[in-house]
Design an enzyme around this catalytic site. Structure first.
Site, PDB file in Angstrom:
ATOM      1  N   HIS A 255       0.855  -1.190   0.000  1.00 56.16           N
ATOM      2  CA  HIS A 255       0.000   0.000   0.000  1.00 56.16           C
ATOM      3  C   HIS A 255       0.885   1.232   0.000  1.00 56.16           C
ATOM      4  CE1 HIS A 255      -3.183   2.770   1.133  1.00 56.16           C
ATOM      5  NE2 HIS A 255      -4.035   1.818   0.788  1.00 56.16           N
ATOM      6  N   ASP A 310      -7.920  -5.220   0.268  1.00 52.89           N
ATOM      7  CA  ASP A 310      -8.491  -6.056  -0.788  1.00 52.89           C
ATOM      8  C   ASP A 310      -8.088  -7.523  -0.684  1.00 52.89           C
ATOM      9  OD1 ASP A 310      -9.840  -3.979  -2.029  1.00 52.89           O
ATOM     10  OD2 ASP A 310      -8.079  -3.373  -3.173  1.00 52.89           O
TER      11      ASP A 310
HETATM   12  N1  ACO Z   1       4.076  -7.795  -4.361  1.00 51.77           N
HETATM   13  C1  ACO Z   1       5.427  -7.864  -4.456  1.00 51.77           C
HETATM   14  N2  ACO Z   1       6.232  -6.794  -4.444  1.00 51.77           N
HETATM   15  C2  ACO Z   1       5.650  -5.592  -4.325  1.00 51.77           C
HETATM   16  C3  ACO Z   1       4.257  -5.434  -4.190  1.00 51.77           C
HETATM   17  C4  ACO Z   1       3.464  -6.596  -4.218  1.00 51.77           C
HETATM   18  N3  ACO Z   1       2.150  -6.518  -4.114  1.00 51.77           N
HETATM   19  N4  ACO Z   1       3.967  -4.120  -4.065  1.00 51.77           N
HETATM   20  C5  ACO Z   1       5.134  -3.466  -4.106  1.00 51.77           C
HETATM   21  N5  ACO Z   1       6.151  -4.354  -4.272  1.00 51.77           N
HETATM   22  C6  ACO Z   1       7.582  -4.034  -4.305  1.00 51.77           C
HETATM   23  C7  ACO Z   1       7.967  -3.384  -5.616  1.00 51.77           C
HETATM   24  O1  ACO Z   1       8.330  -4.347  -6.579  1.00 51.77           O
HETATM   25  C8  ACO Z   1       9.110  -2.516  -5.182  1.00 51.77           C
HETATM   26  O2  ACO Z   1      10.244  -3.340  -5.017  1.00 51.77           O
HETATM   27  P1  ACO Z   1      11.718  -2.804  -5.400  1.00 51.77           P
HETATM   28  O3  ACO Z   1      11.949  -1.626  -4.486  1.00 51.77           O
HETATM   29  O4  ACO Z   1      12.600  -3.970  -5.126  1.00 51.77           O
HETATM   30  O5  ACO Z   1      11.645  -2.406  -6.838  1.00 51.77           O
HETATM   31  C9  ACO Z   1       8.692  -2.032  -3.795  1.00 51.77           C
HETATM   32  O6  ACO Z   1       7.823  -3.045  -3.304  1.00 51.77           O
HETATM   33  C10 ACO Z   1       7.978  -0.690  -3.789  1.00 51.77           C
HETATM   34  O7  ACO Z   1       6.949  -0.731  -4.770  1.00 51.77           O
HETATM   35  P2  ACO Z   1       6.211   0.565  -5.350  1.00 51.77           P
HETATM   36  O8  ACO Z   1       5.545   0.200  -6.630  1.00 51.77           O
HETATM   37  O9  ACO Z   1       7.149   1.732  -5.358  1.00 51.77           O
HETATM   38  O10 ACO Z   1       5.140   0.836  -4.225  1.00 51.77           O
HETATM   39  P3  ACO Z   1       3.875   1.798  -4.372  1.00 51.77           P
HETATM   40  O11 ACO Z   1       3.675   2.453  -3.069  1.00 51.77           O
HETATM   41  O12 ACO Z   1       3.990   2.685  -5.563  1.00 51.77           O
HETATM   42  O13 ACO Z   1       2.706   0.753  -4.703  1.00 51.77           O
HETATM   43  C11 ACO Z   1       0.763  -0.527  -4.654  1.00 51.77           C
HETATM   44  C12 ACO Z   1       1.604   0.536  -3.926  1.00 51.77           C
HETATM   45  C13 ACO Z   1       0.374  -0.027  -6.067  1.00 51.77           C
HETATM   46  C14 ACO Z   1      -0.516  -0.783  -3.863  1.00 51.77           C
HETATM   47  C15 ACO Z   1       1.605  -1.828  -4.764  1.00 51.77           C
HETATM   48  O14 ACO Z   1       1.950  -2.302  -3.493  1.00 51.77           O
HETATM   49  C16 ACO Z   1       0.872  -2.913  -5.562  1.00 51.77           C
HETATM   50  O15 ACO Z   1       0.968  -2.935  -6.800  1.00 51.77           O
HETATM   51  N6  ACO Z   1       0.157  -3.839  -4.867  1.00 51.77           N
HETATM   52  C17 ACO Z   1      -0.602  -4.868  -5.528  1.00 51.77           C
HETATM   53  C18 ACO Z   1      -1.933  -4.321  -6.025  1.00 51.77           C
HETATM   54  C19 ACO Z   1      -2.887  -4.023  -4.872  1.00 51.77           C
HETATM   55  O16 ACO Z   1      -3.075  -4.842  -3.971  1.00 51.77           O
HETATM   56  N7  ACO Z   1      -3.546  -2.855  -4.939  1.00 51.77           N
HETATM   57  C20 ACO Z   1      -4.550  -2.458  -3.931  1.00 51.77           C
HETATM   58  C21 ACO Z   1      -4.098  -1.289  -3.126  1.00 51.77           C
HETATM   59  S1  ACO Z   1      -5.265  -0.905  -1.876  1.00 51.77           S
HETATM   60  C22 ACO Z   1      -6.535  -0.135  -2.677  1.00 51.77           C
HETATM   61  O17 ACO Z   1      -6.396   0.446  -3.730  1.00 51.77           O
HETATM   62  C23 ACO Z   1      -7.880  -0.208  -2.035  1.00 51.77           C
END
Ligand code: ACO
Length: 375
Positions: A255, A310
């Site tokens: 998140h 979620d």
């Molecule tokens: N699984 C594995 N690795 C992940 C995940 C995940 N779900 N989410 C982030 N990471 C990793 C990234 O690969 C990145 O790794 P790195 O630094 O080695 O490159 C690091 O964590 C940071 O990721 P960002 O994309 O910069 O994090 P951001 O804050 O932008 O993303 C998000 C947040 C979009 C929710 C992300 O965690 C994601 O894609 N999650 C899966 C989709 C999801 O569950 N969305 C629902 C969010 S809640 C809502 O909208 C109600």
């Protein structure tokens, strides 16, 4: 020149609605902890968000009666929903229905009436959401019947059956859990629209358009589909390692704001556990999810990635009898309260047209060459 990509950390308004502490995993609506609000009905939270305080019995009855009187929508709007094909995207269908409602009602902003407009929108959102499902399932249109509970009326009209107490309570809690989360993309899109003083139905339409994108709505569906894909709790570790090798993301994990376990996910886990125990497949999905939660936490917590809201919610909705495509519409139904509360707060207390700038980085002045002289 500083461009704030994705408007990250840009404060676009003040709010007295929702407080989030992403480090400690705290979520409060108007000062009340989300865990305590599990003891309140959705209608109490509707009053809290729109009017600022928890209602007295009389105030609660008044809110319920406005909602119960407002489920109707013009026949033209029902026809619009049912004229779309059964394979249409459900959030797209909600957008279309709200666009149609905006053209029919088109209410002007008015401090004396805005909250009542929001209550009407919340009631009509239930009608729109249940009819999107009914249209996709090939059923006849239905307007939710008034009852003592918004959650109960929605469940009855969507699923064509009498929900039991546990299901009504779980739906009520789910609506509260998804009510608001400050200014994510959908709320922001609606706020931009509200800032032009466009009507509240159009603002909801804009919010729905933003929610439709896979980076916002849809994670509950994605998370649930993973559990189906994994198939059994024994396969979780192997599946997880493969996803990590492929550099894939685990849906329902991570998140932008929470750097610890999302407080809503903890509650959804409890609700999903209790309702899934009644349905063998749902019970298996819950076991898979719990195992993935454990394995994911072991490997991803160092990156501060934990289950978000979620992760478990889909299992709960599935256990109630909803098809997977309804997970995001139910999120939208609940979030309509958060959206309208923010629009009112912005327009009534801090209104200014939202009109940012873009820094021009294109060509310098160029000589115009008529078409016939261009090679
Ligand atoms: N699984 C594995 N690795 C992940 C995940 C995940 N779900 N989410 C982030 N990471 C990793 C990234 O690969 C990145 O790794 P790195 O630094 O080695 O490159 C690091 O964590 C940071 O990721 P960002 O994309 O910069 O994090 P951001 O804050 O932008 O993303 C998000 C947040 C979009 C929710 C992300 O965690 C994601 O894609 N999650 C899966 C989709 C999801 O569950 N969305 C629902 C969010 S809640 C809502 O909208 C109600």
């Amino acid at each position: 020149m500083q461009v704030s990509r994705g408007l990250e950390d840009v404060i676009i308004k003040t709010t007295s609605l929702t407080f989030i502490d992403g480090e400690k995993g705290i979520l409060r609506y108007r000062g009340y902890d989300i865990n305590d609000l599990m003891n309140a009905s959705y209608e109490e939270v509707i009053y809290l968000m729109l009017y600022g305080d928890l209602p007295s019995r009389g105030e609660l009855e008044e809110v319920k009666s406005i909602i119960n009187e407002s489920y109707d929508v013009p026949e033209s709007v029902i026809n619009v929903i049912f004229s779309l094909g059964r394979s249409c995207d459900p959030i797209g269908m909600m957008e279309t229905a709200f666009g149609a409602l905006a053209s029919v009602y088109n209410p002007a902003w008015d401090k004396e009436r805005d909250k009542e407009t929001a209550l009407k929108i919340i009631a009509k959102a239930s009608t729109v959401t249940c009819n999107v499902m009914r249209a996709k399932e090939g059923l006849k249109p239905k307007v939710p019947e008034p009852s003592e509970s918004y959650a109960k009326s929605f469940l009855r009209s969507s699923l064509d059956k009498e929900p039991d107490e546990l299901e009504v309570k779980a739906m009520d809690n789910s609506l509260v859990l998804y009510t608001d989360h400050e200014v994510p993309a959908s709320t922001t899109a609606g706020l931009v629209t509200a800032s032009t003083l466009s009507d509240m139905y159009s603002c909801v339409t804009a919010a729905l358009a933003a929610l439709k994108g896979p980076l916002h709505g849809g994670a509950a569906e994605g998370a649930f589909n993973q559990f189906v894909d994994i198939g059994s709790p024994e396969k979780v570790e192997e599946w997880f390692s493969r996803k990590m090798e492929e550099k894939k993301r685990i849906m329902g994990f991570g998140h932008r704001v929470y750097k610890t376990y999302d407080p809503r996910a903890k509650i959804f886990k409890r609700l999903a556990e209790s309702l899934s125990s009644r349905k063998p497949e749902a019970k298996t999905y819950f076991k898979i999810a719990s195992k993935l939660d454990e394995v994911g936490e072991k490997h991803l917590s160092e990156k501060k990635l934990f289950p978000n809201t979620d992760f478990y919610s889909g299992i709960l909705f599935y256990s109630m009898g909803f098809p997977v495509y309804m997970f995001t519409p139910i999120f939208a139904l609940s979030r309509t309260l958060g959206w309208t509360s923010h629009f009112i707060e912005y327009v009534e207390e801090q209104h200014r047209l939202i009109r940012p700038r873009a820094a021009y980085v294109g060509a310098e002045k160029r000589e115009f060459v008529p078409l016939e002289k261009r090679s």
